[in-house]
Motif scaffolding. Structure first.
Motif, PDB file in Angstrom:
ATOM      1  N   ARG A   1       0.829  -1.208   0.194  1.00  0.00           N
ATOM      2  CA  ARG A   1      -0.068   0.226   0.069  1.00  0.00           C
ATOM      3  C   ARG A   1       1.052   1.361  -0.145  1.00  0.00           C
ATOM      4  O   ARG A   1       0.610   2.234  -0.451  1.00  0.00           O
ATOM      5  CB  ARG A   1      -0.931   0.198   1.337  1.00  0.00           C
ATOM      6  CG  ARG A   1      -2.185  -0.959   1.435  1.00  0.00           C
ATOM      7  CD  ARG A   1      -2.973  -0.647   2.302  1.00  0.00           C
ATOM      8  NE  ARG A   1      -4.049  -1.415   2.659  1.00  0.00           N
ATOM      9  CZ  ARG A   1      -5.084  -1.258   3.129  1.00  0.00           C
ATOM     10  NH1 ARG A   1      -5.121   0.123   3.892  1.00  0.00           N
ATOM     11  NH2 ARG A   1      -6.060  -1.995   3.325  1.00  0.00           N
TER      12      ARG A   1
ATOM     13  N   TYR B   1       0.783   3.384  -4.370  1.00  0.00           N
ATOM     14  CA  TYR B   1       0.056   4.473  -3.811  1.00  0.00           C
ATOM     15  C   TYR B   1      -0.242   5.475  -4.864  1.00  0.00           C
ATOM     16  O   TYR B   1      -1.469   5.968  -4.786  1.00  0.00           O
ATOM     17  CB  TYR B   1       1.076   5.187  -2.810  1.00  0.00           C
ATOM     18  CG  TYR B   1       0.591   6.407  -2.239  1.00  0.00           C
ATOM     19  CD1 TYR B   1      -0.490   6.463  -1.333  1.00  0.00           C
ATOM     20  CD2 TYR B   1       0.936   7.607  -2.709  1.00  0.00           C
ATOM     21  CE1 TYR B   1      -0.940   7.505  -0.674  1.00  0.00           C
ATOM     22  CE2 TYR B   1       0.554   8.983  -2.149  1.00  0.00           C
ATOM     23  CZ  TYR B   1      -0.653   8.807  -1.277  1.00  0.00           C
ATOM     24  OH  TYR B   1      -1.134   9.859  -0.694  1.00  0.00           O
TER      25      TYR B   1
ATOM     26  N   LYS C   1      -3.412   4.268  -6.500  1.00  0.00           N
ATOM     27  CA  LYS C   1      -4.804   4.179  -5.605  1.00  0.00           C
ATOM     28  C   LYS C   1      -5.073   5.836  -5.789  1.00  0.00           C
ATOM     29  O   LYS C   1      -6.304   5.965  -5.932  1.00  0.00           O
ATOM     30  CB  LYS C   1      -4.297   4.201  -4.090  1.00  0.00           C
ATOM     31  CG  LYS C   1      -5.302   4.676  -3.243  1.00  0.00           C
ATOM     32  CD  LYS C   1      -6.532   4.015  -2.974  1.00  0.00           C
ATOM     33  CE  LYS C   1      -7.322   4.039  -2.105  1.00  0.00           C
ATOM     34  NZ  LYS C   1      -8.646   3.550  -2.014  1.00  0.00           N
ATOM     35  N   GLN C   2      -4.385   6.721  -5.788  1.00  0.00           N
ATOM     36  CA  GLN C   2      -4.717   7.999  -5.973  1.00  0.00           C
ATOM     37  C   GLN C   2      -5.334   8.408  -7.210  1.00  0.00           C
ATOM     38  O   GLN C   2      -6.340   9.059  -7.442  1.00  0.00           O
ATOM     39  CB  GLN C   2      -3.539   9.082  -5.982  1.00  0.00           C
ATOM     40  CG  GLN C   2      -2.568   8.841  -4.571  1.00  0.00           C
ATOM     41  CD  GLN C   2      -3.722   9.042  -3.421  1.00  0.00           C
ATOM     42  OE1 GLN C   2      -4.356  10.253  -3.046  1.00  0.00           O
ATOM     43  NE2 GLN C   2      -3.751   8.078  -2.260  1.00  0.00           N
TER      44      GLN C   2
ATOM     45  N   ASP D   1      -9.121   6.976  -7.053  1.00  0.00           N
ATOM     46  CA  ASP D   1      -9.793   7.570  -6.338  1.00  0.00           C
ATOM     47  C   ASP D   1     -10.265   8.970  -6.836  1.00  0.00           C
ATOM     48  O   ASP D   1     -11.182   9.514  -6.859  1.00  0.00           O
ATOM     49  CB  ASP D   1      -9.073   7.993  -4.910  1.00  0.00           C
ATOM     50  CG  ASP D   1      -9.388   6.900  -3.989  1.00  0.00           C
ATOM     51  OD1 ASP D   1      -9.707   5.728  -4.250  1.00  0.00           O
ATOM     52  OD2 ASP D   1      -8.343   6.869  -3.054  1.00  0.00           O
TER      53      ASP D   1
ATOM     54  N   LEU E   1      -4.774  -5.609  -1.238  1.00  0.00           N
ATOM     55  CA  LEU E   1      -4.864  -4.165  -2.208  1.00  0.00           C
ATOM     56  C   LEU E   1      -6.077  -4.237  -2.682  1.00  0.00           C
ATOM     57  O   LEU E   1      -6.633  -3.171  -3.181  1.00  0.00           O
ATOM     58  CB  LEU E   1      -3.905  -4.752  -3.153  1.00  0.00           C
ATOM     59  CG  LEU E   1      -2.141  -4.182  -2.899  1.00  0.00           C
ATOM     60  CD1 LEU E   1      -1.300  -4.460  -4.094  1.00  0.00           C
ATOM     61  CD2 LEU E   1      -1.968  -2.907  -2.085  1.00  0.00           C
TER      62      LEU E   1
ATOM     63  N   TRP F   1      -8.289  -2.381  -0.700  1.00  0.00           N
ATOM     64  CA  TRP F   1      -7.973  -1.042  -0.626  1.00  0.00           C
ATOM     65  C   TRP F   1      -8.230  -0.440  -1.999  1.00  0.00           C
ATOM     66  O   TRP F   1      -8.717   0.871  -1.835  1.00  0.00           O
ATOM     67  CB  TRP F   1      -6.436  -0.866  -0.434  1.00  0.00           C
ATOM     68  CG  TRP F   1      -5.856   0.392  -0.056  1.00  0.00           C
ATOM     69  CD1 TRP F   1      -6.504   1.405   0.976  1.00  0.00           C
ATOM     70  CD2 TRP F   1      -4.802   1.065  -0.478  1.00  0.00           C
ATOM     71  NE1 TRP F   1      -5.723   2.566   0.793  1.00  0.00           N
ATOM     72  CE2 TRP F   1      -4.522   2.398   0.151  1.00  0.00           C
ATOM     73  CE3 TRP F   1      -3.705   0.561  -1.401  1.00  0.00           C
ATOM     74  CZ2 TRP F   1      -3.570   3.071  -0.276  1.00  0.00           C
ATOM     75  CZ3 TRP F   1      -2.893   1.405  -2.104  1.00  0.00           C
ATOM     76  CH2 TRP F   1      -2.711   2.553  -1.331  1.00  0.00           C
ATOM     77  N   LEU F   2      -7.635  -0.864  -3.058  1.00  0.00           N
ATOM     78  CA  LEU F   2      -8.099  -0.103  -4.465  1.00  0.00           C
ATOM     79  C   LEU F   2      -9.454  -0.006  -4.760  1.00  0.00           C
ATOM     80  O   LEU F   2      -9.742   0.961  -5.541  1.00  0.00           O
ATOM     81  CB  LEU F   2      -7.057  -1.003  -5.349  1.00  0.00           C
ATOM     82  CG  LEU F   2      -5.603  -0.752  -5.255  1.00  0.00           C
ATOM     83  CD1 LEU F   2      -5.107  -1.903  -6.489  1.00  0.00           C
ATOM     84  CD2 LEU F   2      -4.895   0.478  -5.224  1.00  0.00           C
ATOM     85  N   THR F   3     -10.235  -0.950  -4.434  1.00  0.00           N
ATOM     86  CA  THR F   3     -11.741  -0.715  -4.854  1.00  0.00           C
ATOM     87  C   THR F   3     -12.597  -0.120  -3.863  1.00  0.00           C
ATOM     88  O   THR F   3     -13.784   0.054  -3.991  1.00  0.00           O
ATOM     89  CB  THR F   3     -12.315  -2.076  -5.300  1.00  0.00           C
ATOM     90  OG1 THR F   3     -12.162  -2.876  -4.069  1.00  0.00           O
ATOM     91  CG2 THR F   3     -11.158  -3.028  -6.263  1.00  0.00           C
ATOM     92  N   ASN F   4     -11.812   0.088  -2.522  1.00  0.00           N
ATOM     93  CA  ASN F   4     -13.070   0.605  -1.484  1.00  0.00           C
ATOM     94  C   ASN F   4     -14.079  -0.377  -1.156  1.00  0.00           C
ATOM     95  O   ASN F   4     -15.181   0.190  -1.100  1.00  0.00           O
ATOM     96  CB  ASN F   4     -13.331   2.010  -1.875  1.00  0.00           C
ATOM     97  CG  ASN F   4     -12.243   3.282  -2.209  1.00  0.00           C
ATOM     98  OD1 ASN F   4     -11.150   3.258  -1.314  1.00  0.00           O
ATOM     99  ND2 ASN F   4     -12.117   3.962  -3.148  1.00  0.00           N
TER     100      ASN F   4
END
Length: 336
Positions: A127, A133, A136-137, A140, A187, A190-193
Motif C-alpha cells: 500500500r 500509492y 490508488k490516488q 480515487d 490491495l 484498498w484499491l476498490t474501496n
C-alpha cells in the motif's frame, strides 16, 4: 526522556530488517531479540550483531514494562500464540506476513482485533510503495473512469537452499496463498474501496515431491462487491539468476483508461517502480510517482498514537480472512 522501546519475538525472516531500521530511525530502542529454543538462530544472531542488541534467554525478557511494541517474524503458525501473549501483557504487535495460517488462527486473530486491547500490525508494505500509492490516488480521482478489472502477478525467487525446513511444511507456513497473495487480497479491498464477494482458485504442485504440502503456483479469480473482477497469480519459479527476485506487475483496466505497474521496473528501461498509463486518445505515458505520507511502520505508529492510519487492525484481519478462505477453497492440482 527515555526513548520508547520495542523487542523482537521470533526471528525467522529478513522482513525484520526493514522494521528494525524503521523503528530505530524513528527514535525507538531495541531491548533485544528472542527466538525459541530449537529454532534456526542464524538470523537472530546476525541481527543481534548488526544492531548491537542482546539475544534474550527467555520470552519474558522481551515483554518487560518498558517495551511498547513487539516485532514478530516467528514460524508462521506460532505467531498467533505470541500475539495472544502480547495481548495479555498489553503490548502492540507488528507481524511480518502472514499473521495466521489456518481457520483457528484466523478466529483467534479476530478475537484480538475485536477486543481492541492492543493494536495489531502487519508488514503489508505494498500500500505504501510509490507506484501502488499513485495508482490508488489515480483511481480515487477517477483518472481511469470506473474500475473494471485488476490483474496482479507476483512471481518470486525461491532460493530453496536458504529457506528453513518449516517453510515447506504447509501446516507451519500456511502455503503460497497466505504467504504471497495476502498482499494482493489486501490491495483489492484498498484499491476498490470494497469487499471481496467471491473467490475461486487453483494451487498447483510441480516440484519438490519430498515436500507433499508445498505448492509452488497459485492463481485466484476474484469478484468484488463493486462488480470489478481480478486475477491474482503467484509462483516460486523466478530463476536464481534473474534480474530481480520477482518481476511483479499490476494491470488496472477502467472505462476511461488503463494502467500498468512494473513494480521492480524494467531492465531494458530503468530499475525502480514504474507506472504506465494509457488514455482513450491512445497515448501511453509514464506517470510521475507520488510518495505515500508515511511508510508501513510510520502508519502503525500513528495508530499507536490514536492518529488516522491507512492500514487498520480490521484491514489486517480482513486480508487474513480472505487468504485463509481462498486457501480453503482452492482446488489443488499435483503434477509431480
Amino acid at each position: 526522556m527515555e526513548r520508547p522501546a520495542f523487542s523482537i519475538i521470533g526471528c525467522q525472516h529478513g522482513h525484520l530488517i526493514r522494521l528494525m531500521d524503521d523503528l530505530l530511525g524513528m527514535g525507538y530502542r531495541c531491548t533485544g531479540i528472542y527466538e525459541e529454543a530449537g529454532e534456526d538462530m542464524m538470523l537472530a544472531r546476525l541481527l543481534a550483531n548488526r544492531y548491537d542488541v542482546p539475544l534474550l534467554g527467555h520470552i519474558a525478557e522481551a515483554l518487560t514494562h518498558d517495551v511498547r511494541l513487539v516485532g514478530c517474524a516467528a514460524v508462521n503458525s506460532r505467531k498467533i500464540g505470541i500475539a495472544e501473549l502480547c495481548e495479555e501483557r498489553g503490548k502492540a504487535i507488528m507481524f511480518d506476513k502472514p499473521a495466521v495460517t489456518c481457520r483457528d488462527g484466523l478466529d483467534r486473530l479476530g478475537g484480538i482485533v475485536g477486543r481492541g486491547r492492543i493494536e495489531v500490525g502487519m508488514l503489508l508494505t505494498q500500500r505504501f510503495g510509490p507506484a501502488v500509492y499513485t495508482l490508488k490516488q489515480l483511481l480515487d480521482e477517477g483518472a481511469l473512469g470506473r474500475l473494471l478489472s485488476l490483474g496482479i502477478r507476483k512471481p518470486h525467487r525461491l532460493s530453496a537452499d536458504g529457506r528453513p525446513r518449516w517453510f515447506f511444511d504447509r501446516e507451519l507456513s500456511g502455503g503460497i496463498i497466505q504467504d504471497l497473495l495476502v498482499h494482493d487480497l489486501d490491495l483489492l479491498r484498498w484499491l476498490t474501496n470494497g469487499e471481496i464477494a467471491d473467490c475461486q482458485g487453483y494451487l498447483v504442485k510441480r516440484t519438490m515431491p519430498e515436500h507433499p504440502g508445498f505448492y509452488d503456483v497459485a492463481q485466484l479469480n476474484v469478484r468484488m462487491e463493486s462488480g470489478a473482477i481480478a486475477q491474482l497469480y503467484a509462483d516460486w519459479h523466478t530463476p536464481e539468476r534473474h534480474w530481480t527476485w520477482g518481476d511483479g506487475r499490476i494491470f488496472a483496466v477502467g472505462t476511461a483508461g488503463t494502467a500498468e505497474l512494473r513494480l521492480q521496473g524494467d531492465p531494458l528501461i530503468a530499475r525502480g517502480a514504474m507506472l504506465l498509463m494509457s488514455e482513450p486518445s491512445g497515448e501511453l505515458r509514464s506517470v510521475p510517482l507520488r510518495q505515500a505520507p508515511v511508510g508501513v511502520t510510520g502508519d502503525f505508529l500513528n495508530r499507536l498514537e490514536g492518529l488516522p492510519s491507512a492500514l487498520t487492525g480490521a484491514d489486517i484481519w480482513a486480508a487474513s480472512r480472505a487468504a485463509v478462505e481462498a486457501d480453503e477453497r482452492a482446488e489443488r492440482i499435483c503434477c509431480v
